[in-house]
Design a protein around this motif. Structure first.
Motif, PDB file in Angstrom:
ATOM      1  N   PHE A 164      16.551   3.173  -2.553  1.00 39.07           N
ATOM      2  CA  PHE A 164      17.318   4.216  -3.245  1.00 39.07           C
ATOM      3  C   PHE A 164      18.670   4.387  -2.593  1.00 39.07           C
ATOM      4  O   PHE A 164      18.927   3.792  -1.560  1.00 39.07           O
ATOM      5  CB  PHE A 164      16.546   5.532  -3.272  1.00 39.07           C
ATOM      6  CG  PHE A 164      16.398   6.179  -1.924  1.00 39.07           C
ATOM      7  CD1 PHE A 164      15.459   5.708  -1.013  1.00 39.07           C
ATOM      8  CD2 PHE A 164      17.197   7.243  -1.556  1.00 39.07           C
ATOM      9  CE1 PHE A 164      15.323   6.294   0.243  1.00 39.07           C
ATOM     10  CE2 PHE A 164      17.069   7.840  -0.301  1.00 39.07           C
ATOM     11  CZ  PHE A 164      16.126   7.351   0.591  1.00 39.07           C
TER      12      PHE A 164
ATOM     13  N   LEU B 114      11.129  13.315  -4.246  1.00 40.48           N
ATOM     14  CA  LEU B 114       9.889  12.708  -3.746  1.00 40.48           C
ATOM     15  C   LEU B 114       9.902  11.226  -4.079  1.00 40.48           C
ATOM     16  O   LEU B 114      10.136  10.845  -5.231  1.00 40.48           O
ATOM     17  CB  LEU B 114       8.665  13.359  -4.416  1.00 40.48           C
ATOM     18  CG  LEU B 114       8.381  14.822  -4.081  1.00 40.48           C
ATOM     19  CD1 LEU B 114       7.276  15.370  -4.975  1.00 40.48           C
ATOM     20  CD2 LEU B 114       7.980  14.975  -2.613  1.00 40.48           C
ATOM     21  N   ARG B 115       9.680  10.404  -3.082  1.00 37.91           N
ATOM     22  CA  ARG B 115       9.632   8.954  -3.332  1.00 37.91           C
ATOM     23  C   ARG B 115       8.800   8.268  -2.260  1.00 37.91           C
ATOM     24  O   ARG B 115       8.661   8.780  -1.152  1.00 37.91           O
ATOM     25  CB  ARG B 115      11.038   8.351  -3.370  1.00 37.91           C
ATOM     26  CG  ARG B 115      11.783   8.356  -2.064  1.00 37.91           C
ATOM     27  CD  ARG B 115      13.171   7.735  -2.186  1.00 37.91           C
ATOM     28  NE  ARG B 115      14.009   8.474  -3.102  1.00 37.91           N
ATOM     29  CZ  ARG B 115      14.632   9.625  -2.804  1.00 37.91           C
ATOM     30  NH1 ARG B 115      14.494  10.160  -1.602  1.00 37.91           N
ATOM     31  NH2 ARG B 115      15.382  10.243  -3.682  1.00 37.91           N
ATOM     32  N   PRO B 116       8.260   7.081  -2.577  1.00 36.26           N
ATOM     33  CA  PRO B 116       7.478   6.330  -1.589  1.00 36.26           C
ATOM     34  C   PRO B 116       8.344   5.879  -0.416  1.00 36.26           C
ATOM     35  O   PRO B 116       9.543   5.636  -0.573  1.00 36.26           O
ATOM     36  CB  PRO B 116       6.960   5.126  -2.391  1.00 36.26           C
ATOM     37  CG  PRO B 116       7.026   5.546  -3.822  1.00 36.26           C
ATOM     38  CD  PRO B 116       8.231   6.444  -3.912  1.00 36.26           C
ATOM     39  N   TYR B 117       7.696   5.749   0.738  1.00 33.09           N
ATOM     40  CA  TYR B 117       8.421   5.391   1.966  1.00 33.09           C
ATOM     41  C   TYR B 117       9.141   4.066   1.846  1.00 33.09           C
ATOM     42  O   TYR B 117      10.113   3.827   2.549  1.00 33.09           O
ATOM     43  CB  TYR B 117       7.462   5.395   3.159  1.00 33.09           C
ATOM     44  CG  TYR B 117       6.455   4.260   3.197  1.00 33.09           C
ATOM     45  CD1 TYR B 117       5.489   4.086   2.207  1.00 33.09           C
ATOM     46  CD2 TYR B 117       6.468   3.334   4.245  1.00 33.09           C
ATOM     47  CE1 TYR B 117       4.576   3.051   2.242  1.00 33.09           C
ATOM     48  CE2 TYR B 117       5.569   2.292   4.291  1.00 33.09           C
ATOM     49  CZ  TYR B 117       4.623   2.156   3.280  1.00 33.09           C
ATOM     50  OH  TYR B 117       3.723   1.118   3.319  1.00 33.09           O
ATOM     51  N   VAL B 118       8.662   3.185   0.968  1.00 31.47           N
ATOM     52  CA  VAL B 118       9.276   1.859   0.845  1.00 31.47           C
ATOM     53  C   VAL B 118      10.266   1.776  -0.320  1.00 31.47           C
ATOM     54  O   VAL B 118      10.843   0.719  -0.570  1.00 31.47           O
ATOM     55  CB  VAL B 118       8.209   0.767   0.637  1.00 31.47           C
ATOM     56  CG1 VAL B 118       7.422   0.559   1.922  1.00 31.47           C
ATOM     57  CG2 VAL B 118       7.278   1.142  -0.520  1.00 31.47           C
TER      58      VAL B 118
ATOM     59  N   LYS C 291       3.450   3.335  -4.508  1.00 31.59           N
ATOM     60  CA  LYS C 291       3.611   4.243  -5.647  1.00 31.59           C
ATOM     61  C   LYS C 291       3.229   5.649  -5.206  1.00 31.59           C
ATOM     62  O   LYS C 291       2.397   5.829  -4.315  1.00 31.59           O
ATOM     63  CB  LYS C 291       2.702   3.819  -6.814  1.00 31.59           C
ATOM     64  CG  LYS C 291       2.986   2.439  -7.386  1.00 31.59           C
ATOM     65  CD  LYS C 291       1.989   2.111  -8.490  1.00 31.59           C
ATOM     66  CE  LYS C 291       2.201   0.689  -9.033  1.00 31.59           C
ATOM     67  NZ  LYS C 291       1.180   0.350 -10.046  1.00 31.59           N
ATOM     68  N   LEU C 292       3.828   6.652  -5.840  1.00 28.07           N
ATOM     69  CA  LEU C 292       3.516   8.041  -5.484  1.00 28.07           C
ATOM     70  C   LEU C 292       2.089   8.392  -5.898  1.00 28.07           C
ATOM     71  O   LEU C 292       1.704   8.216  -7.056  1.00 28.07           O
ATOM     72  CB  LEU C 292       4.481   8.993  -6.191  1.00 28.07           C
ATOM     73  CG  LEU C 292       5.941   8.920  -5.769  1.00 28.07           C
ATOM     74  CD1 LEU C 292       6.817   8.443  -6.914  1.00 28.07           C
ATOM     75  CD2 LEU C 292       6.415  10.275  -5.263  1.00 28.07           C
ATOM     76  N   LYS C 293       1.313   8.918  -4.949  1.00 25.13           N
ATOM     77  CA  LYS C 293      -0.022   9.393  -5.232  1.00 25.13           C
ATOM     78  C   LYS C 293       0.086  10.750  -5.927  1.00 25.13           C
ATOM     79  O   LYS C 293       0.741  11.663  -5.400  1.00 25.13           O
ATOM     80  CB  LYS C 293      -0.818   9.576  -3.932  1.00 25.13           C
ATOM     81  CG  LYS C 293      -0.948   8.328  -3.081  1.00 25.13           C
ATOM     82  CD  LYS C 293      -1.982   7.378  -3.642  1.00 25.13           C
ATOM     83  CE  LYS C 293      -2.163   6.175  -2.732  1.00 25.13           C
ATOM     84  NZ  LYS C 293      -2.854   5.073  -3.387  1.00 25.13           N
TER      85      LYS C 293
ATOM     86  N   GLU D  68       0.845  -1.204   0.000  1.00 31.52           N
ATOM     87  CA  GLU D  68       0.000   0.000   0.000  1.00 31.52           C
ATOM     88  C   GLU D  68       0.881   1.255   0.000  1.00 31.52           C
ATOM     89  O   GLU D  68       1.867   1.329   0.729  1.00 31.52           O
ATOM     90  CB  GLU D  68      -0.892  -0.018   1.249  1.00 31.52           C
ATOM     91  CG  GLU D  68      -2.042   0.968   1.184  1.00 31.52           C
ATOM     92  CD  GLU D  68      -2.814   1.005   2.498  1.00 31.52           C
ATOM     93  OE1 GLU D  68      -2.655   0.064   3.305  1.00 31.52           O
ATOM     94  OE2 GLU D  68      -3.563   1.982   2.716  1.00 31.52           O
ATOM     95  N   ASP D  69       0.509   2.229  -0.801  1.00 30.07           N
ATOM     96  CA  ASP D  69       1.251   3.492  -0.912  1.00 30.07           C
ATOM     97  C   ASP D  69       2.686   3.298  -1.420  1.00 30.07           C
ATOM     98  O   ASP D  69       3.559   4.137  -1.185  1.00 30.07           O
ATOM     99  CB  ASP D  69       1.284   4.235   0.433  1.00 30.07           C
ATOM    100  CG  ASP D  69      -0.122   4.620   0.896  1.00 30.07           C
ATOM    101  OD1 ASP D  69      -0.988   4.846   0.028  1.00 30.07           O
ATOM    102  OD2 ASP D  69      -0.328   4.698   2.115  1.00 30.07           O
TER     103      ASP D  69
END
Lengths: 237, 237, 237, 237
Positions: free
Chosen positions: D237, D230-234, D203-205, D200-201
């Motif tokens: 990188f 900006l990147r998803p928490y998971v 991908k960037l909303k 869940e989440d």
């Protein structure tokens, strides 16, 4: 005001720390940690006068026992509430420093993180916004200038720790981010220091910095920032 | 062999330090500094057997008194000769480390620099090649990975110091540079560690690293490198 | 002189291109590609006079047909020999440029790569040193300065292509690297331009640049550099 | 709604472009530019249905005549109003692309900037927030990956242009910034693409991205961000 959650700010002065306190106090009770009670007393009074909740704790962030005592007191006084937001704001003096101070500053960064990360982790499920550890860096976070090896060593190390913590605890739901403050800060005691030709808004306004740090805290977890650069519109870079 | 000039290598092991010693010994007498005499004894013997000049000094780079004593001895033994090249090669262990070790490692970086920079400055006019302070970094010099905050903090700090020294002492004629070793090193004790699928040349050969550091030392002052990345051809990055 | 292998240099002038030609000609026959024969004629004559092998080809690197014809001729004339080293040195003019030139320059970068990579790949097994594609960048490779958006766009794009090619063809044995020339170059036609206060060696010597590019070509595949910064010892950065 | 000011978004789709339109429409009339009217029609209808102001313009950003015509129409229709905010959102396809497309994409970036900067400059004194040119980049803005040289060349070039424009027009009061979108975007047509394990989440909303771009527009000129990652928490990188 959500009383079930609170914010901690380590490093309070008349500039960024103070602005963070007023910004965060619009949403959370705030705990202000500083070496000297004179740094937070008027801020605590002011926040309370405006209906907010604030408490100050005198602690030496370079002394493990002092930090332990401070967090022990926080856990007692904030019993039943969860930490939603921690800001680590140790600007230090930006002059050539004796080597010993570097170690102390870096130690602070580690201990502040060590102390707050576990508290933030317990808030992941319940916090109204992603629990966040926000750190304020400086130009020296990205560049080792001549004569500033000690400052840069501390700020580089701080950035390394911030990156490592972000990569470790981000996937667990804690937003760790670094704001790189790249310019002079518009604080009362530095009014006489002319930067960028003395042009209006040529120094960073602490309220503007606080606004951007608050934005970091409100970012949805699908779209987090790791490093945010901030500088005046006229800054050469 | 120019006997009027010599090289110092701080941090000796069977990998990079040893390769640097043999590389530099083709041109200069070399002084090898390590915590344990067992780290340099066979290298010194080997260099002498091939007609070179080498001496080893046991010193704890984290102890100011020990470093002072080492450099006191160097100045006595090398009386009349000038320092042309200093390499600082502290790889440390790349495991999660207790915080205390970070401070020590960083202290080493500073002390090694403090001790050698003045000696290098006095060689600017006479040295056959620009007097150089070469530092070996790692992947963690550029990236704070999860679980490696302590390693990265030390390597970031080392990079900051290197940049600052380069910007301060470069214009005075001392070449300060950082080699970022981005991969596993092909040392005897790590033969069993499989990297890059165990492909041939999938780990950095110490001799190849030494060759590139020597190139840095030979660069004309009109065209110096500050940071040199080195990695195996098959490395993912 | 290894006649079974040769080098190509795209972009010849009195500065870097010329120095690369003389440096590479110590080891390989060299093919010099330039828009105007006047750019390479004296260099070819000079290399031959010293016992080397050189040929010049007039081609417009921004014209696919011209490039095709040039490489057709190379493959005929060099029949039986393999390409060991290609250098792409398009400095362009560092003034504000019309947009059209940017596209042309970038096109060159791509076409030069497209034309040389297949030839370099066929040399992997036989070449005495890892077959290499070396590209010369500039300060604008890393920084988009005010008023230089067109120059920077081209140099950023060139760096992107270099990185991509390095990551794609490195594991196949071709060393792709970028040298970032961060300063003024000491060429005859720019003697009157005062840089760094006119101090001695305050501009990059083309021979020094050529020496470092040659070092890149000699690096063992276990220890390759992707990006090499080069600047004068007195350069502010 | 401040009708004296308006926003332009170049590049509309069901993801970021659409989210920017809805976000900006809370504060300004919005002009949506896309190659196909089908890209903006339903968005325009939706914004109007909620009491906002929106218009769509069909234009090919790679065709100078088309762009000229589009901005001619904007100036007529928006007569008396000032441009406060322009977003350039050309995501392109992230597959290996023929070289020709790169030129087109880069051309777009330049023309969009050329067309909007003069309009933004005229708003500096009057705009309620610093007039802003916001550009959306991608992972390939910072890294040239294997097989993606064309994508990376375009995104690197775009970043170069953004930096140059920021340094040129920032001191004149126009906030130019780049948002580096480092991850997959949660758009309807990509629901079937599994990223980050489908968490869940992961991908960037688009709404979250739009919120951060809006924050950039609201930053006080004493404290501007140039590049926002900006990147998803998971995200790894």
């Amino acid at each position: 005001m959500e009383k079930r959650f609170y914010a901690i700010i380590v490093g309070i002065g008349p500039g960024i720390g103070s602005a963070l306190a007023f910004q965060f106090a619009k949403f959370y009770p705030v705990v202000l940690i500083s070496r000297h009670s004179s740094s937070y007393e008027s801020i605590v009074t002011d926040i309370k006068a405006h209906g907010g909740h604030a408490m100050g704790i005198t602690a030496d962030a370079s002394d493990p026992n002092s930090i332990d005592a401070a967090f022990g007191r926080i856990e007692r006084d904030m019993h039943g509430a969860n930490l939603a937001l921690a800001a680590y704001n140790a600007r230090g003096t930006f002059a050539r420093k004796p080597f010993l101070e570097f170690k102390v500053e870096d130690l602070q960064a580690n201990m502040a993180a060590e102390a707050t990360i576990p508290l933030l982790l317990t808030s992941v499920q319940s916090s109204p916004r992603p629990p966040s550890l926000l750190v304020t860096g400086a130009t020296a976070s990205l560049r080792g200038s001549a004569f500033f090896s000690t400052v840069a060593a501390g700020k580089f190390a701080q950035r390394a720790v911030t990156q490592s913590l972000a990569r470790e605890f981000g996937p667990q739901g804690v937003h760790v981010a670094l704001a790189v403050i790249d310019g002079g800060i518009d604080v009362p005691w530095a009014k006489h220091i002319v930067i960028n030709g003395g042009v209006e808004d040529g120094k960073l306004k602490p309220d503007a910095i606080a606004s951007s740090l608050w934005h970091l805290h409100t970012q949805h977890r699908s779209s987090w920032t790791l490093e945010l650069d901030l500088r005046p519109y006229v800054e050469k870079f």
